[in-house]
Design an enzyme around this catalytic site. Structure first.
Site, mmCIF file in Angstrom:
data_model
loop_
_atom_site.group_PDB
_atom_site.id
_atom_site.type_symbol
_atom_site.label_atom_id
_atom_site.label_comp_id
_atom_site.label_asym_id
_atom_site.label_seq_id
_atom_site.Cartn_x
_atom_site.Cartn_y
_atom_site.Cartn_z
ATOM 1 N N ASP A 1 1.969 -1.175 11.757
ATOM 2 C CA ASP A 1 0.679 -1.607 11.221
ATOM 3 C C ASP A 1 0.388 -3.077 11.530
ATOM 4 O O ASP A 1 -0.731 -3.545 11.331
ATOM 5 C CB ASP A 1 0.642 -1.401 9.701
ATOM 6 C CG ASP A 1 0.633 0.087 9.341
ATOM 7 O OD1 ASP A 1 0.223 0.915 10.175
ATOM 8 O OD2 ASP A 1 1.037 0.416 8.209
ATOM 9 N N LYS B 1 0.832 -1.203 0.000
ATOM 10 C CA LYS B 1 0.000 0.000 0.000
ATOM 11 C C LYS B 1 0.870 1.258 0.000
ATOM 12 O O LYS B 1 0.641 2.177 -0.792
ATOM 13 C CB LYS B 1 -0.911 -0.027 1.229
ATOM 14 C CG LYS B 1 -1.840 1.170 1.353
ATOM 15 C CD LYS B 1 -3.083 0.825 2.140
ATOM 16 C CE LYS B 1 -2.849 0.712 3.627
ATOM 17 N NZ LYS B 1 -2.636 2.033 4.272
ATOM 18 N N SER B 2 1.841 1.312 0.889
ATOM 19 C CA SER B 2 2.693 2.507 0.973
ATOM 20 C C SER B 2 3.391 2.777 -0.356
ATOM 21 O O SER B 2 3.468 3.918 -0.818
ATOM 22 C CB SER B 2 3.767 2.312 2.049
ATOM 23 O OG SER B 2 3.180 2.261 3.314
ATOM 24 N N GLY C 1 -5.029 7.906 5.455
ATOM 25 C CA GLY C 1 -4.135 8.879 6.074
ATOM 26 C C GLY C 1 -2.919 9.166 5.220
ATOM 27 O O GLY C 1 -2.448 10.304 5.140
HETATM 28 C C1 S3P Z 1 2.612 4.850 6.221
HETATM 29 C C2 S3P Z 1 3.223 5.164 7.406
HETATM 30 C C3 S3P Z 1 2.698 4.729 8.715
HETATM 31 C C4 S3P Z 1 1.691 3.596 8.578
HETATM 32 C C5 S3P Z 1 0.719 3.828 7.469
HETATM 33 C C6 S3P Z 1 1.421 3.998 6.145
HETATM 34 C C7 S3P Z 1 3.197 5.366 4.972
HETATM 35 O O1 S3P Z 1 2.062 5.812 9.338
HETATM 36 O O2 S3P Z 1 1.007 3.385 9.785
HETATM 37 O O3 S3P Z 1 -0.193 2.740 7.379
HETATM 38 O O4 S3P Z 1 2.847 4.856 3.891
HETATM 39 O O5 S3P Z 1 4.022 6.280 5.048
HETATM 40 P P1 S3P Z 1 2.893 6.867 10.233
HETATM 41 O O6 S3P Z 1 4.003 7.322 9.416
HETATM 42 O O7 S3P Z 1 1.942 7.956 10.557
HETATM 43 O O8 S3P Z 1 3.313 6.075 11.431
#
Ligand code: S3P
Length: 451
Positions: free
Chosen positions: A321, A27-28, A100
């Site tokens: 996660d 996903k990231s 997010g």
């Molecule tokens: C992510 C970073 C993480 C993770 C999120 C995806 C990203 O959040 O929990 O599911 O893709 O950069 P944080 O950076 O706020 O911890």
């Protein structure tokens, strides 16, 4: 995306996970592939793109910003990059859904554009803290409005210029780091971000793949604005955060032996492997290779007798996660597991400490929560004899619309003594479309009910 409550999982107790499985794309990395391809020069071809609602929200946003994008078609996406200055004003607010990552990274990437944009999200996303990005972006010269509580909608006003900053992050967040680096592409001078602990470095790796120079020295990463990105080919690995459900499931279910294919094993993401091994897990990385600047491997996992551990604080950002499903492993392990330094879990898609503690209590597992963590007394599910149904160890669980909570409790079914019903699971679509089918295919007794 589905309405709350409209998808439920019914999990039959017991079972064994066996066979081979390829979980969907990371996903990231999928989010970042669209973002960087959009502002690159020339075409980018992406393979293995995650066709889940979160990454699709990012893709849809860039279409509305004027970027020609073909696909996704079985994970293949073709993006005609418009260059650093080629994005166009959208015809209305951009909807980030539950994501997010989309909202925080886009706030950075769009902060220096010559047009106004509004970013909105669903109920859960509209409760999540945004000042962690809007404050430092403000220091760079961005003008971003939030609600009085510092939440979305985010209203980005055009500004004459952004200037680079040297920012020391108070929380270990890859989203904040990435947001600032993306804004830094448009800023005058150098933008540097120092992280209090290592966080996922996909943005840095992918910028490099697009030919943009990123400099890292220990915990500090820097880039200089005003450069250009060149389109490329990207192969997105299978998501270790999705593989995590199977890593835990096979570890806790007697007789299991599973091979997970082509999983991303970036060192900033492998906390789940480190922690499961620390608990006595039997996990083997086979055929390590790289794809698109990211390390990948096949992962073989077999059932093992797990024991509780004290989770080292430095592993928390590397497993952030995966902690909900690791709680399930802890509940099935011998002895106690304690987690501290994980207050971030409370501001994810749900309050993951509380929601997991509530669900585990329904399964008859003893937990003790604290502001930054949890203590879980392992053993057999149903050990307290206080589960919500007769023959404790089964029951009804509320996933609170949080994809990872829904999947974590589905996996708990492998060791439950009674059937489990999990409510409000529609958002599994955000990160793991086809979860129920894939899990059923390797032995989980899962039925998905949609209304
Ligand atoms: C992510 C970073 C993480 C993770 C999120 C995806 C990203 O959040 O929990 O599911 O893709 O950069 P944080 O950076 O706020 O911890």
């Amino acid at each position: 995306m589905g309405q709350p409550q409209d998808t439920r999982y019914l999990i039959a107790p017991g079972g064994t996970l066996r066979g081979r499985v390829r979980v969907p794309g990371d996903k990231s990395i999928s989010h970042r592939s669209i973002m960087l391809a959009a502002i690159a020069e020339g075409e980018t071809r992406i393979a293995g793109f995650l066709e889940g609602a979160d990454a699709l929200a990012t893709l849809a946003a860039f279409r509305r910003l004027g970027v020609p994008i073909e696909g996704p078609d079985r994970g293949q996406v073709r993006v005609q990059g418009v260059g650093m200055r080629g994005l166009r004003a959208p015809d209305g607010p951009l909807d980030m859904g539950n994501s997010g990552t989309s909202m925080r990274l886009l706030a950075g990437l769009l902060a220096g554009q010559p047009f106004p944009v509004t970013l909105v999200g669903d109920r859960s996303l509209s409760r999540r803290p945004m000042r962690r990005v809007t404050d430092p972006l403000g220091s760079m010269g961005a003008r971003i409005g939030t609600t009085a509580g510092g939440t979305a909608p985010l209203e980005l006003e055009p500004v004459a210029r952004l200037s680079g900053i040297d920012y020391r992050m108070p929380v270990a967040s890859a989203q904040v780091k990435s947001s600032l680096l993306l804004a830094g592409l448009y800023a005058e001078g150098e933008t540097c971000v120092t992280e209090p602990a290592p966080t996922r470095d996909h943005t840095e790796r992918m910028l490099t793949a697009f030919g943009y120079s990123v400099r890292r020295q220990a915990s500090r990463v820097c880039l200089t604005g005003g450069g250009r990105l060149t389109g490329c080919r990207l192969q997105i690995p299978a998501d270790i955060s999705s593989a995590a459900f199977f890593l835990v499931g096979a570890s806790i279910a007697p007789g299991s032996d599973l091979l997970l294919e082509g999983v991303g094993v970036n060192p900033t993401r492998v906390g789940v492997i480190n922690l499961l091994r620390g608990m006595g897990g039997d996990i083997e990385l086979i055929d390590r290779r790289t794809a698109g600047g990211e390390p990948i491997a096949d992962i073989r996992v077999r059932h093992a007798r797990l024991h509780g551990i004290r989770i080292p604080v430095d592993q928390v950002p590397l497993a952030i996660d995966e902690l909900p499903v690791l709680f399930v492993a802890a509940a099935c392990a011998e002895g106690e597991t304690t987690l501290t330094g994980a207050e971030e879990l409370r501001v994810k898609e749900s309050d993951r400490i509380q929601v997991m503690a509530d669900g585990l209590a329904h399964l008859g597992v003893r937990t003790e929560t604290r502001p930054d963590g949890i203590r879980i007394t392992g053993g057999e599910l149903g050990a307290t004899g206080e589960g919500s149904v007769e023959g404790a160890g089964g029951g009804a669980i509320d996933a609170h619309g949080d994809h990872r909570i829904a999947m974590a409790f589905a996996i708990a079914g492998l060791r439950a003594k009674g059937p489990i019903e999990i409510r409000d699971c529609a958002n599994v679509e955000t990160s793991f479309p086809g979860f129920a089918e894939l899990a059923a295919g390797v032995g989980l007794g899962i039925r998905e009910m949609r209304r």
